[in-house]
Design a protein around this motif. Sequence first.
Motif, short mmCIF file in Angstrom:
data_model
loop_
_atom_site.label_atom_id
_atom_site.label_comp_id
_atom_site.label_asym_id
_atom_site.label_seq_id
_atom_site.Cartn_x
_atom_site.Cartn_y
_atom_site.Cartn_z
N THR A 16 0.82 -1.20 0.00
CA THR A 16 0.00 0.00 0.00
C THR A 16 0.86 1.25 0.00
OG1 THR A 16 -1.69 -1.23 1.23
CG2 THR A 16 -1.89 1.16 1.19
N ILE A 17 1.95 1.23 0.76
CA ILE A 17 2.87 2.37 0.78
C ILE A 17 3.49 2.58 -0.60
CG2 ILE A 17 5.10 3.16 1.69
CD1 ILE A 17 4.28 1.81 4.36
N LEU A 18 3.91 1.50 -1.23
CA LEU A 18 4.49 1.61 -2.57
C LEU A 18 3.46 2.09 -3.59
CD1 LEU A 18 6.73 -1.58 -2.65
CD2 LEU A 18 7.47 0.80 -2.49
N ALA A 19 2.21 1.64 -3.45
CA ALA A 19 1.16 2.10 -4.36
C ALA A 19 0.89 3.59 -4.17
CB ALA A 19 -0.12 1.29 -4.13
N ASN A 20 0.94 4.05 -2.92
CA ASN A 20 0.75 5.47 -2.63
C ASN A 20 1.86 6.30 -3.27
OD1 ASN A 20 -0.47 7.74 -1.46
ND2 ASN A 20 0.75 7.54 0.39
N LEU A 25 3.79 9.79 -7.83
CA LEU A 25 4.67 10.01 -8.98
C LEU A 25 3.88 10.13 -10.28
CD1 LEU A 25 7.62 7.62 -8.06
CD2 LEU A 25 7.58 10.12 -7.99
N ALA A 26 2.75 9.43 -10.37
CA ALA A 26 1.90 9.57 -11.56
C ALA A 26 1.29 10.96 -11.62
CB ALA A 26 0.80 8.51 -11.54
N PHE A 27 0.85 11.49 -10.46
CA PHE A 27 0.35 12.86 -10.42
C PHE A 27 1.45 13.84 -10.83
CE2 PHE A 27 -3.31 11.53 -7.80
CZ PHE A 27 -4.28 12.39 -8.29
N LEU A 28 2.65 13.63 -10.31
CA LEU A 28 3.77 14.50 -10.62
C LEU A 28 4.11 14.46 -12.11
CD1 LEU A 28 6.00 16.36 -9.48
CD2 LEU A 28 7.38 14.31 -9.18
N ARG A 29 4.14 13.27 -12.67
CA ARG A 29 4.45 13.11 -14.09
C ARG A 29 3.41 13.80 -14.97
NH1 ARG A 29 3.99 7.52 -14.83
NH2 ARG A 29 1.81 7.94 -15.21
N THR A 30 2.14 13.61 -14.65
CA THR A 30 1.08 14.24 -15.43
C THR A 30 1.13 15.76 -15.30
OG1 THR A 30 -0.28 12.29 -15.02
CG2 THR A 30 -1.41 14.24 -15.83
N VAL A 56 -3.91 28.19 -19.13
CA VAL A 56 -4.80 27.08 -18.77
C VAL A 56 -3.98 25.83 -18.47
CG1 VAL A 56 -6.58 25.51 -19.65
CG2 VAL A 56 -6.82 27.96 -19.97
N PHE A 57 -3.03 25.51 -19.32
CA PHE A 57 -2.20 24.33 -19.10
C PHE A 57 -1.40 24.44 -17.81
CE2 PHE A 57 -2.77 23.19 -23.62
CZ PHE A 57 -2.97 21.83 -23.48
N ILE A 58 -0.83 25.59 -17.54
CA ILE A 58 -0.04 25.77 -16.32
C ILE A 58 -0.93 25.70 -15.09
CG2 ILE A 58 1.40 27.42 -15.06
CD1 ILE A 58 2.61 28.22 -17.76
N THR A 59 -2.15 26.22 -15.19
CA THR A 59 -3.10 26.14 -14.08
C THR A 59 -3.49 24.70 -13.80
OG1 THR A 59 -3.95 28.33 -14.66
CG2 THR A 59 -5.33 26.96 -13.23
N VAL A 60 -3.76 23.94 -14.85
CA VAL A 60 -4.09 22.52 -14.68
C VAL A 60 -2.91 21.77 -14.06
CG1 VAL A 60 -4.61 20.38 -15.94
CG2 VAL A 60 -5.83 22.47 -16.50
N ALA A 61 -1.70 22.09 -14.49
CA ALA A 61 -0.51 21.45 -13.92
C ALA A 61 -0.38 21.75 -12.44
CB ALA A 61 0.75 21.91 -14.66
N THR A 62 -0.64 22.99 -12.05
CA THR A 62 -0.56 23.37 -10.64
C THR A 62 -1.63 22.66 -9.82
OG1 THR A 62 0.27 25.53 -11.32
CG2 THR A 62 -0.54 25.33 -9.07
N ILE A 63 -2.85 22.59 -10.35
CA ILE A 63 -3.93 21.90 -9.64
C ILE A 63 -3.61 20.43 -9.48
CG2 ILE A 63 -6.35 21.19 -9.84
CD1 ILE A 63 -6.89 23.95 -11.11
N LEU A 64 -3.09 19.80 -10.52
CA LEU A 64 -2.73 18.38 -10.43
C LEU A 64 -1.62 18.15 -9.39
CD1 LEU A 64 -2.77 17.20 -14.13
CD2 LEU A 64 -4.17 16.32 -12.27
N LEU A 65 -0.66 19.02 -9.35
CA LEU A 65 0.43 18.88 -8.40
C LEU A 65 -0.07 19.03 -6.96
CD1 LEU A 65 3.45 18.46 -7.95
CD2 LEU A 65 3.71 20.94 -8.10
N ILE A 66 -0.89 20.03 -6.73
CA ILE A 66 -1.43 20.24 -5.39
C ILE A 66 -2.33 19.09 -4.98
CG2 ILE A 66 -3.00 21.71 -4.04
CD1 ILE A 66 -1.82 24.09 -5.63
N GLY A 68 -2.12 15.99 -6.04
CA GLY A 68 -1.25 14.84 -5.80
C GLY A 68 -0.57 14.91 -4.45
N ILE A 69 -0.08 16.07 -4.08
CA ILE A 69 0.58 16.24 -2.78
C ILE A 69 -0.42 16.03 -1.65
CG2 ILE A 69 1.71 17.92 -1.26
CD1 ILE A 69 3.03 19.07 -3.80
#
Length: 96
Positions: A16-20, A25-30, A56-66, A68-69
């Motif tokens: 479960t830890i490894l899956a988390n 990392l998938a959120f970070l990559r996207t 728009v793209f940079i905003t989506v990237a920021t939302i995805l990063l936040i 994911g964290i």
Amino acid sequence: MNKDLILREKLALERTILANQSTFLAFLRTSMYFLVAGISINNLTTIKYGVVIETVFITVATILLITGIYNYFKQKKSISKSRKHIGDYKLEYLNE
């Protein structure tokens, strides 16, 4: 106490830890894909609304990063709470 059951639970928690971590990392990559797309779309094309699309793209990237964290630390807290319950069985189940 059944030691095989406890070992199985510990191994399940490690998976479960490894899956988390993998999910983070998938959120970070996207997020990085969207960031690179946003930065490069204005430089590679001569679209009239290139700055808007870039934003728009940079905003989506920021939302995805936040997201994911936030998801990573929320799940990490949940996993650490469940770790202390390994082998903590009720006596009523053992006395049957």
